[in-house]
Design a protein around this motif. Structure first.
Motif, PDB file in Angstrom:
ATOM      1  N   LEU A   1       0.825  -1.209   0.183  1.00  0.00           N
ATOM      2  CA  LEU A   1      -0.109   0.134   0.035  1.00  0.00           C
ATOM      3  C   LEU A   1       1.034   1.396  -0.045  1.00  0.00           C
ATOM      4  O   LEU A   1       0.428   2.142  -0.642  1.00  0.00           O
ATOM      5  N   ALA A   2       1.879   1.238   0.830  1.00  0.00           N
ATOM      6  CA  ALA A   2       2.829   2.311   0.749  1.00  0.00           C
ATOM      7  C   ALA A   2       3.616   2.703  -0.492  1.00  0.00           C
ATOM      8  O   ALA A   2       3.733   3.699  -0.962  1.00  0.00           O
ATOM      9  N   THR A   3       3.788   1.503  -1.062  1.00  0.00           N
ATOM     10  CA  THR A   3       4.587   1.803  -2.563  1.00  0.00           C
ATOM     11  C   THR A   3       3.494   2.227  -3.511  1.00  0.00           C
ATOM     12  O   THR A   3       3.568   3.155  -4.139  1.00  0.00           O
ATOM     13  N   LEU A   4       2.121   1.792  -3.441  1.00  0.00           N
ATOM     14  CA  LEU A   4       1.224   2.283  -4.185  1.00  0.00           C
ATOM     15  C   LEU A   4       0.545   3.684  -3.898  1.00  0.00           C
ATOM     16  O   LEU A   4       0.733   4.557  -4.941  1.00  0.00           O
ATOM     17  N   PHE A   5       0.891   3.991  -2.699  1.00  0.00           N
ATOM     18  CA  PHE A   5       0.617   5.576  -2.225  1.00  0.00           C
ATOM     19  C   PHE A   5       1.848   6.247  -2.883  1.00  0.00           C
ATOM     20  O   PHE A   5       1.459   7.675  -3.260  1.00  0.00           O
ATOM     21  N   GLY A   6       2.853   5.887  -2.813  1.00  0.00           N
ATOM     22  CA  GLY A   6       3.955   6.486  -3.178  1.00  0.00           C
ATOM     23  C   GLY A   6       4.051   6.769  -4.760  1.00  0.00           C
ATOM     24  O   GLY A   6       4.124   7.824  -5.254  1.00  0.00           O
ATOM     25  N   PHE A   7       3.868   5.805  -5.430  1.00  0.00           N
ATOM     26  CA  PHE A   7       3.433   5.969  -6.835  1.00  0.00           C
ATOM     27  C   PHE A   7       2.700   6.998  -7.147  1.00  0.00           C
ATOM     28  O   PHE A   7       2.731   7.708  -8.055  1.00  0.00           O
ATOM     29  N   VAL A   8       1.325   6.888  -6.691  1.00  0.00           N
ATOM     30  CA  VAL A   8       0.285   7.673  -7.113  1.00  0.00           C
ATOM     31  C   VAL A   8       0.543   9.212  -6.622  1.00  0.00           C
ATOM     32  O   VAL A   8       0.196  10.145  -7.384  1.00  0.00           O
ATOM     33  N   SER A   9       1.350   9.531  -5.492  1.00  0.00           N
ATOM     34  CA  SER A   9       1.545  10.885  -5.209  1.00  0.00           C
ATOM     35  C   SER A   9       2.956  11.031  -5.206  1.00  0.00           C
ATOM     36  O   SER A   9       3.552  11.904  -4.776  1.00  0.00           O
ATOM     37  N   SER A  10       3.639  10.564  -6.764  1.00  0.00           N
ATOM     38  CA  SER A  10       4.793  10.897  -7.057  1.00  0.00           C
ATOM     39  C   SER A  10       5.416  12.354  -6.943  1.00  0.00           C
ATOM     40  O   SER A  10       4.494  12.906  -7.588  1.00  0.00           O
ATOM     41  N   SER A  11       6.577  12.450  -6.512  1.00  0.00           N
ATOM     42  CA  SER A  11       7.256  14.071  -6.402  1.00  0.00           C
ATOM     43  C   SER A  11       8.424  14.104  -6.282  1.00  0.00           C
ATOM     44  O   SER A  11       9.148  12.972  -6.374  1.00  0.00           O
ATOM     45  N   CYS A  12       9.044  15.316  -6.329  1.00  0.00           N
ATOM     46  CA  CYS A  12      10.308  15.556  -5.758  1.00  0.00           C
ATOM     47  C   CYS A  12      10.714  14.912  -4.536  1.00  0.00           C
ATOM     48  O   CYS A  12      10.031  15.041  -3.525  1.00  0.00           O
ATOM     49  N   SER A  13      11.950  14.846  -4.195  1.00  0.00           N
ATOM     50  CA  SER A  13      12.419  14.512  -2.788  1.00  0.00           C
ATOM     51  C   SER A  13      11.925  15.228  -1.575  1.00  0.00           C
ATOM     52  O   SER A  13      11.358  14.738  -0.821  1.00  0.00           O
ATOM     53  N   PHE A  14      12.314  16.487  -1.804  1.00  0.00           N
ATOM     54  CA  PHE A  14      11.741  17.446  -0.819  1.00  0.00           C
ATOM     55  C   PHE A  14      10.340  17.339  -0.336  1.00  0.00           C
ATOM     56  O   PHE A  14       9.809  17.187   0.554  1.00  0.00           O
ATOM     57  N   ALA A  15       9.398  17.261  -1.329  1.00  0.00           N
ATOM     58  CA  ALA A  15       7.893  17.171  -1.097  1.00  0.00           C
ATOM     59  C   ALA A  15       7.778  15.794  -0.508  1.00  0.00           C
ATOM     60  O   ALA A  15       6.902  15.516   0.317  1.00  0.00           O
ATOM     61  N   ALA A  16       8.259  14.771  -1.107  1.00  0.00           N
ATOM     62  CA  ALA A  16       7.731  13.441  -0.570  1.00  0.00           C
ATOM     63  C   ALA A  16       8.430  13.182   0.765  1.00  0.00           C
ATOM     64  O   ALA A  16       7.993  12.621   1.655  1.00  0.00           O
ATOM     65  N   LEU A  17       9.708  14.095   1.236  1.00  0.00           N
ATOM     66  CA  LEU A  17      10.244  13.990   2.619  1.00  0.00           C
ATOM     67  C   LEU A  17       9.083  14.471   3.502  1.00  0.00           C
ATOM     68  O   LEU A  17       8.983  13.745   4.708  1.00  0.00           O
ATOM     69  N   ALA A  18       8.443  15.525   3.216  1.00  0.00           N
ATOM     70  CA  ALA A  18       7.103  16.077   4.127  1.00  0.00           C
ATOM     71  C   ALA A  18       6.141  15.117   3.967  1.00  0.00           C
ATOM     72  O   ALA A  18       5.655  14.785   5.187  1.00  0.00           O
ATOM     73  N   THR A  19       5.685  14.686   3.056  1.00  0.00           N
ATOM     74  CA  THR A  19       4.629  13.654   3.247  1.00  0.00           C
ATOM     75  C   THR A  19       4.940  12.365   3.808  1.00  0.00           C
ATOM     76  O   THR A  19       4.144  11.901   4.924  1.00  0.00           O
ATOM     77  N   SER A  20       6.168  11.763   3.678  1.00  0.00           N
ATOM     78  CA  SER A  20       6.483  10.651   4.502  1.00  0.00           C
ATOM     79  C   SER A  20       6.725  10.837   5.988  1.00  0.00           C
ATOM     80  O   SER A  20       6.427  10.161   6.700  1.00  0.00           O
ATOM     81  N   ARG A  21       7.254  12.070   6.278  1.00  0.00           N
ATOM     82  CA  ARG A  21       7.115  12.482   7.675  1.00  0.00           C
ATOM     83  C   ARG A  21       5.631  12.697   8.284  1.00  0.00           C
ATOM     84  O   ARG A  21       5.416  12.044   9.396  1.00  0.00           O
ATOM     85  N   SER A  22       4.636  13.196   7.478  1.00  0.00           N
ATOM     86  CA  SER A  22       3.364  13.210   8.040  1.00  0.00           C
ATOM     87  C   SER A  22       2.910  11.717   8.045  1.00  0.00           C
ATOM     88  O   SER A  22       2.063  11.536   9.184  1.00  0.00           O
ATOM     89  N   LEU A  23       3.066  10.884   7.415  1.00  0.00           N
ATOM     90  CA  LEU A  23       2.779   9.354   7.416  1.00  0.00           C
ATOM     91  C   LEU A  23       3.271   8.721   8.726  1.00  0.00           C
ATOM     92  O   LEU A  23       2.486   8.001   9.507  1.00  0.00           O
ATOM     93  N   PHE A  24       4.542   8.908   8.914  1.00  0.00           N
ATOM     94  CA  PHE A  24       4.997   8.222   9.831  1.00  0.00           C
ATOM     95  C   PHE A  24       4.763   9.144  11.280  1.00  0.00           C
ATOM     96  O   PHE A  24       4.694   7.916  12.242  1.00  0.00           O
ATOM     97  N   ALA A  25       4.438  10.179  11.393  1.00  0.00           N
ATOM     98  CA  ALA A  25       3.833  10.886  12.628  1.00  0.00           C
ATOM     99  C   ALA A  25       2.709  10.524  12.955  1.00  0.00           C
ATOM    100  O   ALA A  25       2.090  10.569  14.157  1.00  0.00           O
ATOM    101  N   LYS A  26       1.799  10.093  11.960  1.00  0.00           N
ATOM    102  CA  LYS A  26       0.427   9.542  11.986  1.00  0.00           C
ATOM    103  C   LYS A  26       0.397   8.272  12.515  1.00  0.00           C
ATOM    104  O   LYS A  26      -0.866   7.674  12.663  1.00  0.00           O
ATOM    105  N   GLY A  27       1.545   7.554  12.683  1.00  0.00           N
ATOM    106  CA  GLY A  27       1.522   6.085  13.015  1.00  0.00           C
ATOM    107  C   GLY A  27       1.938   4.925  11.952  1.00  0.00           C
ATOM    108  O   GLY A  27       2.033   3.982  12.474  1.00  0.00           O
TER     109      GLY A  27
END
Length: 407
Positions: A64-90
């Motif tokens: 699911l994480a791989t699929l979500f990442g593919f769907v929301s594909s972006s540059c590294s800075f934006a992906a870092l922010a999204t990944s942090r949000s996911l990690f912080a949410k649990g």
């Protein structure tokens, strides 16, 4: 003679500034998309929902994480922010990192750019390698993952987002309320505010490297470049030097493809070029942002995991492509100077959309809570602020002053 040297420098200066601005122009909409996704997750996604979908490092969560990442594909800075949000949410560590790798490597627009500057083999390598990176990362984290350090990093991320107190209201109600979107605008502004200095400096450095660094330097850096039969040690050296070169020269996947083409056209191996391309998450500005999100110990751990994974994946792909007889030839690479950045194409329209969205969000934030220049906290942030201002001066001079000097 002096006039000729000045004109040559001015010409390179103009090329460097144009390349920097062109690369950012190509990537801007991806920044906007990634930060918008991150802001939406922070405002509307509840911790309980995230735990249910990505809370464990099982096959379903990673898929699911791989699929979500593919769907929301972006540059590294934006992906870092999204990944942090996911990690912080649990979300679990492995799914969070899988999302980060997928959203920066399993990227449609990146594949298009690779096809333009390199060849179809590199496009295949990009997507196949992205999946290999996730699998190898999963194995490494499973064997070495530090539980206490991971939880400490999660708590730090939660404190930064300020959402550790209770559940977020139902997103179905929040998404139709003005207050919900005001919160999105605030988050969007904060995401840009956190990384704008690194983005400015990174893209400026990219243009400088592309215009001023001679190709002979890259041939010297990668031992054995141009040889048709590189041994394992040479391939390993290329796969290790690729991330090292990227660490000090650039910031993200969208911008290092033209530089990767320069490497490949000078005889750097397929493994070395792919390692350079995959190094968007092990460069210095990204490391610094990771440290800001999670602390230096955790950031260095993630850096080591990604580095080992990308070296293993690129060498494995090199030998696999060699056995299949599909290793690309250096003659297929195109110079960065052949790229026409500013055209009437999908990039223009996507940029206009996200420029309009950015202006609306930033204007909303300024109207509700004012505006203040972020000088940063500590010597490092203040130094980066000064360097960013110098970068703007350099870019402006390259666009306005340099053409006058060459005339």
């Amino acid at each position: 003679m002096l006039i000729g040297m000045m004109q040559e420098f001015a010409s390179l200066w103009h090329d460097a500034a144009r390349t920097s601005l062109g690369l950012f122009w190509m990537a801007f909409w991806a920044f906007g998309l990634g930060y918008l996704v991150s802001s939406l997750i922070q405002v509307f996604v509840t911790e309980a929902r995230m735990k249910r979908s990505m809370g464990e490092a099982g096959p379903r969560s990673v898929a699911l994480a791989t699929l979500f990442g593919f769907v929301s594909s972006s540059c590294s800075f934006a992906a870092l922010a999204t990944s942090r949000s996911l990690f912080a949410k649990g979300a679990g560590l492995v799914p969070s990192l899988a999302f980060l790798l997928a959203s920066t490597n399993l990227v449609v627009e990146l594949g298009i750019i690779i096809a333009v500057f390199l060849s179809w083999q590199f496009v295949v390598g990009e997507y196949l390698g992205g999946l290999l990176l996730i699998l190898i990362m999963w194995l490494i984290v499973r064997l070495t993952g530090p539980a206490k350090l991971t939880e400490a990093a999660r708590e730090r991320a939660r404190r930064q987002e300020g959402d550790g107190q209770g559940e977020v209201p139902d997103w179905r109600k929040m998404i139709v309320r003005r207050e919900g979107w005001r919160m999105v605008s605030m988050r969007y502004f904060m995401e840009w505010g956190m990384v704008w200095k690194d983005v400015t400096i990174g893209f400026t450095v990219a243009g400088l490297v592309a215009a001023f660094v001679p190709r002979s330097f890259f041939q010297w850096l990668f031992i054995g470049s141009g040889s048709d039969d590189l041994g394992f040690l040479h391939l390993l050296q290329h796969a290790l030097v690729g991330p090292v070169a990227a660490f000090f020269t650039f910031i993200g996947s969208m911008g290092n493809i033209p530089l990767a083409a320069v490497l490949f056209s000078n005889g750097v191996s397929f493994a070395g070029v792919m390692a350079f391309i995959f190094s968007d998450l092990v460069v210095l500005p990204v490391l610094r942002i990771q440290a800001k999100y999670y602390g230096w110990r955790f950031a260095l751990y993630v850096l080591a995991v990604f580095l080992v994974a990308l070296v293993a994946a690129t060498i494995a792909m090199h030998y696999g492509f060699q056995l299949a007889g599909i290793l690309p030839e250096a003659s297929s690479a195109k110079s960065v100077t052949e790229r026409d950045f500013f055209q009437v194409d999908y990039t223009l329209f996507l940029n206009l959309v996200f420029l309009a969205a950015t202006l609306v969000f930033v204007g909303w934030k300024i109207r509700t809570s004012g505006f203040a220049i972020d000088w940063g906290v500590g010597a490092t942030d203040r130094t980066l602020f000064v360097l960013a201002m110098l970068a703007y001066c350099w870019l402006a001079g390259g666009v306005v002053v340099a053409p006058l000097l060459t005339g």
